[in-house]
Design a protein around this motif. Structure first.
Motif, PDB file in Angstrom:
ATOM      1  N   ASN A 120       0.871  -1.133   0.272  1.00 10.51           N
ATOM      2  CA  ASN A 120      -0.001   0.026  -0.009  1.00 10.51           C
ATOM      3  C   ASN A 120       0.998   1.394   0.030  1.00 10.51           C
ATOM      4  O   ASN A 120       1.793   1.274   0.810  1.00 10.51           O
ATOM      5  N   VAL A 121       0.488   2.334  -1.044  1.00 15.71           N
ATOM      6  CA  VAL A 121       1.384   3.321  -0.978  1.00 15.71           C
ATOM      7  C   VAL A 121       0.404   4.828  -0.834  1.00 15.71           C
ATOM      8  O   VAL A 121      -0.778   4.688  -1.533  1.00 15.71           O
ATOM      9  N   PHE A 122       0.859   5.441   0.123  1.00 16.93           N
ATOM     10  CA  PHE A 122       0.200   6.859   0.354  1.00 16.93           C
ATOM     11  C   PHE A 122       0.990   8.046  -0.338  1.00 16.93           C
ATOM     12  O   PHE A 122       2.208   8.194  -0.020  1.00 16.93           O
ATOM     13  N   LEU A 123       0.601   8.522  -1.361  1.00 20.88           N
ATOM     14  CA  LEU A 123       1.389   9.661  -2.080  1.00 20.88           C
ATOM     15  C   LEU A 123       0.691  10.934  -1.845  1.00 20.88           C
ATOM     16  O   LEU A 123      -0.459  11.076  -1.803  1.00 20.88           O
ATOM     17  N   ILE A 124       1.583  11.812  -1.437  1.00 17.52           N
ATOM     18  CA  ILE A 124       1.219  13.455  -1.313  1.00 17.52           C
ATOM     19  C   ILE A 124       1.684  14.052  -2.333  1.00 17.52           C
ATOM     20  O   ILE A 124       2.816  14.166  -2.551  1.00 17.52           O
ATOM     21  N   GLY A 125       0.823  14.763  -3.089  1.00 19.52           N
ATOM     22  CA  GLY A 125       1.093  15.559  -4.364  1.00 19.52           C
ATOM     23  C   GLY A 125       0.959  14.840  -5.616  1.00 19.52           C
ATOM     24  O   GLY A 125       1.862  14.735  -6.260  1.00 19.52           O
ATOM     25  N   PRO A 126      -0.284  14.575  -5.877  1.00 20.66           N
ATOM     26  CA  PRO A 126      -0.663  13.931  -7.334  1.00 20.66           C
ATOM     27  C   PRO A 126      -0.641  15.131  -8.059  1.00 20.66           C
ATOM     28  O   PRO A 126      -1.677  15.088  -8.844  1.00 20.66           O
ATOM     29  N   GLY A 158       3.850  13.624  -8.989  1.00 17.39           N
ATOM     30  CA  GLY A 158       3.174  12.619  -8.493  1.00 17.39           C
ATOM     31  C   GLY A 158       2.231  11.741  -9.148  1.00 17.39           C
ATOM     32  O   GLY A 158       2.293  10.537  -9.245  1.00 17.39           O
ATOM     33  N   LEU A 159       1.724  12.215 -10.358  1.00 19.98           N
ATOM     34  CA  LEU A 159       0.877  11.610 -11.168  1.00 19.98           C
ATOM     35  C   LEU A 159       1.753  10.544 -11.882  1.00 19.98           C
ATOM     36  O   LEU A 159       1.147   9.453 -12.309  1.00 19.98           O
ATOM     37  N   GLU A 160       2.668  11.014 -12.314  1.00 13.14           N
ATOM     38  CA  GLU A 160       3.351  10.195 -13.124  1.00 13.14           C
ATOM     39  C   GLU A 160       4.173   8.952 -12.466  1.00 13.14           C
ATOM     40  O   GLU A 160       4.360   7.913 -12.967  1.00 13.14           O
ATOM     41  N   ILE A 161       4.488   9.328 -11.238  1.00 16.97           N
ATOM     42  CA  ILE A 161       5.005   8.150 -10.020  1.00 16.97           C
ATOM     43  C   ILE A 161       3.641   7.278  -9.928  1.00 16.97           C
ATOM     44  O   ILE A 161       3.893   5.956 -10.019  1.00 16.97           O
ATOM     45  N   ILE A 162       2.478   7.684  -9.838  1.00 20.41           N
ATOM     46  CA  ILE A 162       1.220   6.985  -9.677  1.00 20.41           C
ATOM     47  C   ILE A 162       1.065   6.055 -10.822  1.00 20.41           C
ATOM     48  O   ILE A 162       0.712   4.884 -10.621  1.00 20.41           O
ATOM     49  N   ASP A 163       1.442   6.294 -12.098  1.00 16.31           N
ATOM     50  CA  ASP A 163       1.305   5.681 -13.166  1.00 16.31           C
ATOM     51  C   ASP A 163       2.197   4.236 -13.283  1.00 16.31           C
ATOM     52  O   ASP A 163       1.834   3.324 -13.477  1.00 16.31           O
ATOM     53  N   ARG A 164       3.492   4.733 -12.617  1.00 11.40           N
ATOM     54  CA  ARG A 164       4.418   3.639 -12.670  1.00 11.40           C
ATOM     55  C   ARG A 164       3.965   2.628 -11.403  1.00 11.40           C
ATOM     56  O   ARG A 164       4.113   1.310 -11.624  1.00 11.40           O
ATOM     57  N   LEU A 165       3.467   3.136 -10.498  1.00  7.36           N
ATOM     58  CA  LEU A 165       2.925   2.281  -9.397  1.00  7.36           C
ATOM     59  C   LEU A 165       1.870   1.391  -9.681  1.00  7.36           C
ATOM     60  O   LEU A 165       1.977   0.155  -9.306  1.00  7.36           O
ATOM     61  N   LEU A 166       0.731   2.049 -10.366  1.00  4.69           N
ATOM     62  CA  LEU A 166      -0.415   0.931 -10.832  1.00  4.69           C
ATOM     63  C   LEU A 166       0.335   0.057 -11.883  1.00  4.69           C
ATOM     64  O   LEU A 166      -0.184  -0.982 -11.922  1.00  4.69           O
ATOM     65  N   GLU A 167       1.171   0.379 -12.731  1.00  3.58           N
ATOM     66  CA  GLU A 167       1.661  -0.649 -13.622  1.00  3.58           C
ATOM     67  C   GLU A 167       2.240  -1.671 -12.940  1.00  3.58           C
ATOM     68  O   GLU A 167       2.340  -2.808 -13.440  1.00  3.58           O
ATOM     69  N   ASN A 168       2.812  -1.464 -11.686  1.00  5.29           N
ATOM     70  CA  ASN A 168       3.440  -2.401 -10.944  1.00  5.29           C
ATOM     71  C   ASN A 168       2.639  -3.115 -10.006  1.00  5.29           C
ATOM     72  O   ASN A 168       3.189  -3.652  -9.083  1.00  5.29           O
ATOM     73  N   ARG A 203      -9.072  18.856  -4.256  1.00  3.83           N
ATOM     74  CA  ARG A 203      -9.917  19.159  -5.174  1.00  3.83           C
ATOM     75  C   ARG A 203     -10.891  18.060  -5.462  1.00  3.83           C
ATOM     76  O   ARG A 203     -10.393  16.851  -5.855  1.00  3.83           O
ATOM     77  N   ASP A 204     -12.309  18.132  -5.458  1.00  3.63           N
ATOM     78  CA  ASP A 204     -12.974  17.148  -6.000  1.00  3.63           C
ATOM     79  C   ASP A 204     -13.020  16.590  -7.476  1.00  3.63           C
ATOM     80  O   ASP A 204     -13.107  15.383  -7.491  1.00  3.63           O
ATOM     81  N   ASP A 205     -12.665  17.565  -8.070  1.00  9.66           N
ATOM     82  CA  ASP A 205     -12.421  17.004  -9.649  1.00  9.66           C
ATOM     83  C   ASP A 205     -11.214  16.283  -9.474  1.00  9.66           C
ATOM     84  O   ASP A 205     -11.179  15.279 -10.271  1.00  9.66           O
ATOM     85  N   ALA A 206     -10.145  16.584  -8.907  1.00 10.90           N
ATOM     86  CA  ALA A 206      -8.876  15.812  -8.895  1.00 10.90           C
ATOM     87  C   ALA A 206      -9.111  14.613  -8.359  1.00 10.90           C
ATOM     88  O   ALA A 206      -8.693  13.405  -8.859  1.00 10.90           O
ATOM     89  N   ALA A 207     -10.094  14.613  -7.253  1.00 10.36           N
ATOM     90  CA  ALA A 207     -10.320  13.010  -6.736  1.00 10.36           C
ATOM     91  C   ALA A 207     -10.985  12.269  -7.414  1.00 10.36           C
ATOM     92  O   ALA A 207     -10.844  11.128  -7.316  1.00 10.36           O
ATOM     93  N   LYS A 208     -12.271  12.979  -8.031  1.00 10.61           N
ATOM     94  CA  LYS A 208     -12.739  11.988  -9.222  1.00 10.61           C
ATOM     95  C   LYS A 208     -11.896  11.391 -10.305  1.00 10.61           C
ATOM     96  O   LYS A 208     -11.913   9.955 -10.378  1.00 10.61           O
ATOM     97  N   GLU A 209     -11.021  12.299 -10.877  1.00 11.79           N
ATOM     98  CA  GLU A 209      -9.868  11.655 -11.827  1.00 11.79           C
ATOM     99  C   GLU A 209      -9.268  10.344 -10.912  1.00 11.79           C
ATOM    100  O   GLU A 209      -8.778   9.407 -11.851  1.00 11.79           O
ATOM    101  N   LEU A 210      -8.405  10.728  -9.787  1.00 11.42           N
ATOM    102  CA  LEU A 210      -7.921   9.663  -9.145  1.00 11.42           C
ATOM    103  C   LEU A 210      -8.610   8.310  -8.978  1.00 11.42           C
ATOM    104  O   LEU A 210      -8.149   7.335  -9.160  1.00 11.42           O
ATOM    105  N   GLN A 211      -9.810   8.336  -8.675  1.00 14.03           N
ATOM    106  CA  GLN A 211     -10.533   7.313  -8.509  1.00 14.03           C
ATOM    107  C   GLN A 211     -11.067   6.508  -9.619  1.00 14.03           C
ATOM    108  O   GLN A 211     -10.861   5.370  -9.606  1.00 14.03           O
ATOM    109  N   GLN A 212     -11.179   7.341 -10.854  1.00 14.79           N
ATOM    110  CA  GLN A 212     -11.291   6.725 -11.988  1.00 14.79           C
ATOM    111  C   GLN A 212     -10.005   5.923 -12.625  1.00 14.79           C
ATOM    112  O   GLN A 212      -9.986   4.869 -13.322  1.00 14.79           O
ATOM    113  N   SER A 213      -8.980   6.091 -12.153  1.00 18.56           N
ATOM    114  CA  SER A 213      -7.679   5.677 -12.584  1.00 18.56           C
ATOM    115  C   SER A 213      -7.258   4.516 -11.588  1.00 18.56           C
ATOM    116  O   SER A 213      -6.288   3.689 -12.021  1.00 18.56           O
ATOM    117  N   GLY A 214      -8.154   4.241 -10.565  1.00 17.00           N
ATOM    118  CA  GLY A 214      -7.964   3.206  -9.700  1.00 17.00           C
ATOM    119  C   GLY A 214      -7.003   3.671  -8.312  1.00 17.00           C
ATOM    120  O   GLY A 214      -6.678   2.767  -7.655  1.00 17.00           O
TER     121      GLY A 214
END
Length: 346
Positions: free
Chosen positions: A7-13, A17-27, A37-48
């Protein structure tokens, strides 16, 4: 993709940060990320990604989510002490419960800046295999106050947590999320506003660059090494650089900006010029010389020994093909980089 149980907790997407998240999800990592922000939260949720609502000033939220995760990556800023203190409190909580934590904090190579003001290319080159040179930097150096708080905590925790610092240099390139970096992009926006490509100081000082995609792979390389290494690894020195083996002077960076803006018909003369201090408010204000006028030369030897290799080498191509199309969509008057770009007093 099935998760790997970590489990990874990332501060600063954001940009990094978003690029790191992509690598984390790929692995196969299970990721939560804090956003305001609510809109950013929605985008994060959609990406898993599990969104965590909060800001850097929400110390209890940062501490609670640190305590709930095996791995923490801070990529929001190199200069926010309260959020770092909250992370450390969460790591302490885990340590008291017998739980081990990996923490990667994003610092920056402004930490290495000299006082050349662009007058010369320095002979001082820092290697991340020679920590004594970095430890000798003054406490007043940019980012150093936050870094020292982290180093104090890692010394106290010993083998109960693996805490390391990633120090990116000049980051370039756009992400698939249409996010941009800071230094060169601010210089480009300045050039568009003032109709000339400029550099602070004399423009001769140099920095190493890294494409954001290569940087994100550097974080993953560091993380996986930390996961697979013995507890004693926590006692090694904390510094990791990430650069692509090239260096550019600030006047060369300004020349790239000038050439590409000339090609687009935005400016008439691509020749870079010195920017007067009276216009620094349209750059980085009081931190302009620290951020884009000094030398900061470094070598990422540790990552290369772990098998990491950069794949992107052209700052010009990335500016022309990735970054400039996004910049040209800007709306409203540009008034400099709005946030503090560095810290310290010299």
């Amino acid at each position: 993709m099935a998760t790997n149980g970590k489990n990874v907790f990332l501060i600063g997407p954001g940009y990094i940060g978003l690029e790191i998240i992509d690598r984390l999800l790929e692995n196969g990592y299970k990721v939560s990320a804090m956003t305001r922000r609510d809109d950013a939260a929605k985008e994060l949720q959609q990406s898993g990604v599990k969104p965590v609502m909060g800001s850097l000033s929400d110390s209890s939220t940062v501490q609670q989510n640190t305590a709930a995760n095996d791995i923490v990556i801070h990529s929001a800023t190199a200069d926010d002490l309260p959020s770092v203190e909250a992370v450390i409190a969460g790591i302490d909580q885990r340590a008291n419960e017998g739980k081990h934590t990996i923490y990667i904090h994003t610092s920056g190579c402004s930490f290495l800046s000299d006082d050349s003001n662009g007058e010369y290319q320095s002979d001082m080159i820092y290697s991340d295999k020679e920590p004594r040179k970095m430890d000798a930097r003054p406490d007043s150096a940019s980012h150093r106050g936050i870094d020292l708080a982290i180093i104090k905590a890692r010394n106290r925790l010993g083998t109960r947590a693996k805490i390391f610092l990633m120090l990116p240099p000049l980051i370039y390139g756009a992400t698939k999320h249409n996010r941009l970096s800071i230094q060169m992009i601010t210089m480009a926006r300045f050039a568009i506003k003032h109709k000339y490509a400029g550099y602070a100081g004399q423009g001769k000082s140099v920095w190493a660059p890294i494409h954001v995609a290569d940087l994100s792979r550097g974080y993953l390389t560091l993380l996986q090494w930390l996961e697979n290494s013995p507890p004693q690894t926590a006692l090694e020195h904390p510094y990791f650089f990430c650069e692509n083996g090239q260096e550019l002077s600030w006047s060369e960076i300004a020349a790239i900006i000038g050439d590409e803006l000339k090609a687009k018909g935005i400016i008439s003369d691509p020749t870079p010029k010195q920017i007067p201090e009276s216009q620094y408010e349209d750059l980085f204000g009081m931190y302009t010389n620290v951020v884009i006028a000094q030398n900061s030369r470094n070598r990422a030897e540790r990552l290369r020994e772990l098998g990491w290799k950069p794949e992107h080498f052209s700052v010009r191509d990335a500016f022309r093909d990735e970054e400039l199309p996004i910049i040209l969509k800007d709306e409203g008057e540009f008034r400099g980089y709005a946030k503090p770009a560095a810290s310290g007093s010299g």
